[in-house]
Scaffold this active site. Sequence first.
Site, PDB file in Angstrom:
ATOM      1  N   HIS A  75       7.556   5.786  -1.980  1.00 26.47           N
ATOM      2  CA  HIS A  75       6.200   5.460  -2.426  1.00 26.47           C
ATOM      3  C   HIS A  75       5.709   4.244  -1.644  1.00 26.47           C
ATOM      4  CE1 HIS A  75       6.358   7.480  -6.657  1.00 26.47           C
ATOM      5  NE2 HIS A  75       6.992   8.204  -5.746  1.00 26.47           N
TER       6      HIS A  75
ATOM      7  N   GLU B  11       4.289   1.541  -2.606  1.00 24.61           N
ATOM      8  CA  GLU B  11       4.669   0.266  -3.219  1.00 24.61           C
ATOM      9  C   GLU B  11       6.116  -0.098  -2.912  1.00 24.61           C
ATOM     10  OE1 GLU B  11       2.007   2.434  -6.322  1.00 24.61           O
ATOM     11  OE2 GLU B  11       3.437   2.968  -4.750  1.00 24.61           O
TER      12      GLU B  11
ATOM     13  N   CYS C 270       3.458   4.016 -10.552  1.00 20.21           N
ATOM     14  CA  CYS C 270       4.233   4.863 -11.464  1.00 20.21           C
ATOM     15  C   CYS C 270       5.338   4.011 -12.110  1.00 20.21           C
ATOM     16  CB  CYS C 270       4.850   6.022 -10.692  1.00 20.21           C
ATOM     17  SG  CYS C 270       6.171   5.505  -9.555  1.00 20.21           S
TER      18      CYS C 270
ATOM     19  N   CYS D 108       7.839   2.405  -9.507  1.00 19.38           N
ATOM     20  CA  CYS D 108       7.270   1.287  -8.759  1.00 19.38           C
ATOM     21  C   CYS D 108       7.004   0.084  -9.662  1.00 19.38           C
ATOM     22  CB  CYS D 108       6.005   1.730  -8.041  1.00 19.38           C
ATOM     23  SG  CYS D 108       6.330   2.981  -6.774  1.00 19.38           S
TER      24      CYS D 108
END
Length: 147
Positions: A46, A48, A76, A79
């Site tokens: 991801h 992040e 999410c 993260c």
Amino acid sequence: MRLALDQAERARDSKDVPIGALAVRQGKIIGRGRNRREADKDPTAHAEMIAIREAAAALGSWRLDEVTLYCTLEPCAMCAGAMVLARLPRLVYAARDPKAGAAGSVFDLTRHHRLNHRLHVDSGLYADEAADLIRDFFKRLRADADQ
């Protein structure tokens, strides 16, 4: 946030969901990330997470004191959990994620009273532009699947 949106556009251009993130400390970018799940075949890739990893490497520490993370989409659970564990003091995100957001939409790991660290969270900066990027990406994906 504009530079995080640039990262999101790069993700889109490589056929990943258009999400971007930047880690900033004392006005300097120390980590950049864009969604790379499809490109890397990695469920943890991801935007992040990538920005957090780069920031930790730049600082030589897992503690991201004085770092603000700018994200184009509400993080999410994975993260948000990483942000708490990294002791990140501040999160700024653009668009809310009503399906999987873990910074206030579905639940809030970033400010949960039972955790040992909480983040200051700001949202809405460039929200429409970030949401449009994601909406257009999935619209094109569906149109391509119908052909």
